[in-house]
Design an enzyme around this catalytic site. Sequence first.
Site, PDB file in Angstrom:
ATOM      1  N   ARG A 120     -27.297  51.877  -2.225  1.00 14.06           N
ATOM      2  CA  ARG A 120     -26.178  51.631  -1.555  1.00 14.06           C
ATOM      3  C   ARG A 120     -24.888  52.390  -1.887  1.00 14.06           C
ATOM      4  NH1 ARG A 120     -22.910  46.008  -0.698  1.00 14.06           N
ATOM      5  NH2 ARG A 120     -24.611  45.955   0.929  1.00 14.06           N
ATOM      6  N   ARG A 132     -31.535  37.849   4.746  1.00 18.52           N
ATOM      7  CA  ARG A 132     -31.351  39.087   4.099  1.00 18.52           C
ATOM      8  C   ARG A 132     -32.638  39.145   3.329  1.00 18.52           C
ATOM      9  NH1 ARG A 132     -26.889  41.957   3.369  1.00 18.52           N
ATOM     10  NH2 ARG A 132     -28.580  43.657   2.431  1.00 18.52           N
ATOM     11  N   CYS A 161     -21.548  39.325   8.473  1.00 17.86           N
ATOM     12  CA  CYS A 161     -22.293  39.865   7.224  1.00 17.86           C
ATOM     13  C   CYS A 161     -21.945  39.506   5.984  1.00 17.86           C
ATOM     14  CB  CYS A 161     -22.570  41.426   7.585  1.00 17.86           C
ATOM     15  SG  CYS A 161     -20.889  42.230   7.329  1.00 17.86           S
ATOM     16  N   GLN A 186     -29.181  44.545   7.089  1.00 13.75           N
ATOM     17  CA  GLN A 186     -28.062  43.471   7.480  1.00 13.75           C
ATOM     18  C   GLN A 186     -28.672  43.208   8.962  1.00 13.75           C
ATOM     19  OE1 GLN A 186     -25.538  41.330   5.693  1.00 13.75           O
ATOM     20  NE2 GLN A 186     -26.166  40.335   7.679  1.00 13.75           N
ATOM     21  N   ASP A 210     -16.429  41.709  11.433  1.00 10.81           N
ATOM     22  CA  ASP A 210     -16.677  42.090  10.047  1.00 10.81           C
ATOM     23  C   ASP A 210     -15.327  42.557   9.404  1.00 10.81           C
ATOM     24  OD1 ASP A 210     -17.713  43.355   7.849  1.00 10.81           O
ATOM     25  OD2 ASP A 210     -18.553  45.071   8.479  1.00 10.81           O
ATOM     26  N   HIS A 231     -25.894  49.836   8.132  1.00 10.57           N
ATOM     27  CA  HIS A 231     -26.280  48.812   7.258  1.00 10.57           C
ATOM     28  C   HIS A 231     -27.571  48.060   7.908  1.00 10.57           C
ATOM     29  CE1 HIS A 231     -26.387  45.824   4.076  1.00 10.57           C
ATOM     30  NE2 HIS A 231     -25.161  45.280   4.350  1.00 10.57           N
TER      31      HIS A 231
HETATM   32  N1  NVA Z   1     -18.579  46.969   6.569  1.00  8.25           N
HETATM   33  C1  NVA Z   1     -18.408  46.413   5.177  1.00  8.25           C
HETATM   34  C2  NVA Z   1     -19.985  45.697   5.065  1.00  8.25           C
HETATM   35  C3  NVA Z   1     -20.107  44.752   3.808  1.00  8.25           C
HETATM   36  C4  NVA Z   1     -21.439  44.207   3.740  1.00  8.25           C
HETATM   37  C5  NVA Z   1     -18.297  47.458   4.335  1.00  8.25           C
HETATM   38  O1  NVA Z   1     -18.842  48.544   4.346  1.00  8.25           O
HETATM   39  O2  NVA Z   1     -17.719  47.079   3.504  1.00  8.25           O
HETATM   40  N1   CP Z   2     -23.732  41.490   3.666  1.00  2.00           N
HETATM   41  C1   CP Z   2     -23.798  42.397   2.528  1.00  2.00           C
HETATM   42  O1   CP Z   2     -24.421  43.480   2.497  1.00  2.00           O
HETATM   43  O2   CP Z   2     -23.279  41.668   1.411  1.00  2.00           O
HETATM   44  P1   CP Z   2     -22.921  42.247  -0.045  1.00  2.00           P
HETATM   45  O3   CP Z   2     -22.352  43.516  -0.079  1.00  2.00           O
HETATM   46  O4   CP Z   2     -22.622  40.972  -0.852  1.00  2.00           O
HETATM   47  O5   CP Z   2     -24.445  43.031  -0.555  1.00  2.00           O
END
Ligand code: NVA
Ligand code: CP
Length: 309
Positions: A107, A297, A269, A137, A229, A134
């Site tokens: 990540r 997930r 998400c 997800q 989101d 992502h």
């Molecule tokens: N768009 C959000 C998704 C988090 C799971 C981010 O990148 O922070």
């Molecule tokens: N939706 C998601 O990826 O959550 P986290 O950021 O908690 O992993």
Amino acid sequence: AARLKGKDFLGLVDYTKEEIEYLIALGIDLKSKLKAGETYQPLKGKTLGMIFEKSSTRTRVSFEVGIYQLGGQPLFLSKNDLQLGRGEPISDTAQVLSRYLDGIMIRTFGHKRVVELARAATVPVINGLSDLSHPCQALADYQTILEKKGRLQGLKVAYIGDGNNMLHSLLVGASKLGIDFAAASPEGYDADPEMVAIAKENARKSGSNVRLVRDPREAAEGADVIYTDVWASMGFEEEQKEREKAFANYQVNEELAKYAKPDYLFMHCLPAHRGEEVSEGVIDGPNSIIFDQAENRLHAQKAIMAAIM
Ligand code: NVA
Ligand code: CP
């Protein structure tokens, strides 16, 4: 299935409709095995390293528990502890970790980093979220929609908000799976044109209808799913104030939900900000399936790991 062994999972763009459908079906199968108390451990003795350069609740816990349930072991690798944080090249890190591990999840911020890691690694790499996409997800979300609606082809998903990683993965997934997709984002926060072009090309083959509009009501019209989101994703926190202004008319609330089908599903998400991108009434209301998404997930990622590792 055999075809997927050793393949990276960097984005749904690299997977065919049939492969995505296979992973969804496997996720459903592994979920029912788990619920039936059946042990299924095809990854006995295998290890997954998980590099986190951003925060996480769901991704970390679901991958850790998932590999454990499949018979393997997780290693949580925070960027603060890795030499990566002190400037060791990602390609060196990839080659070293490949000598110990059977798979790597990452990540991070720029998607290039995910690609660079995957290129240098000799074990499969999973994208656990980048600024671009992502896919874990989105895979879990399409599994969730299939479970709730009994089909995917011909449904309409409306995405309201930022043209971010989440929009990109949902858009690409829908365009491959034959799902109609309409996104409404404010000016300046549109989806990546390259992702849109790929989705439009996929949509031509799958027969789905992909549209990008400005008006959230237009996107929500007749929708089976309304998805939103956060307005400021990880890495964009300092833009919070200006984004609140730009997204003021993009809240998913009871008023907007009236444009969707009466049995629409609300999806997010998570993590969410009640009172910003979504009203409390909608996210905590009867149409919301946010915790089913979060649960899936686990099952969707077990399917990915079982298939590629
Ligand atoms: N768009 C959000 C998704 C988090 C799971 C981010 O990148 O922070
Ligand atoms: N939706 C998601 O990826 O959550 P986290 O950021 O908690 O992993």
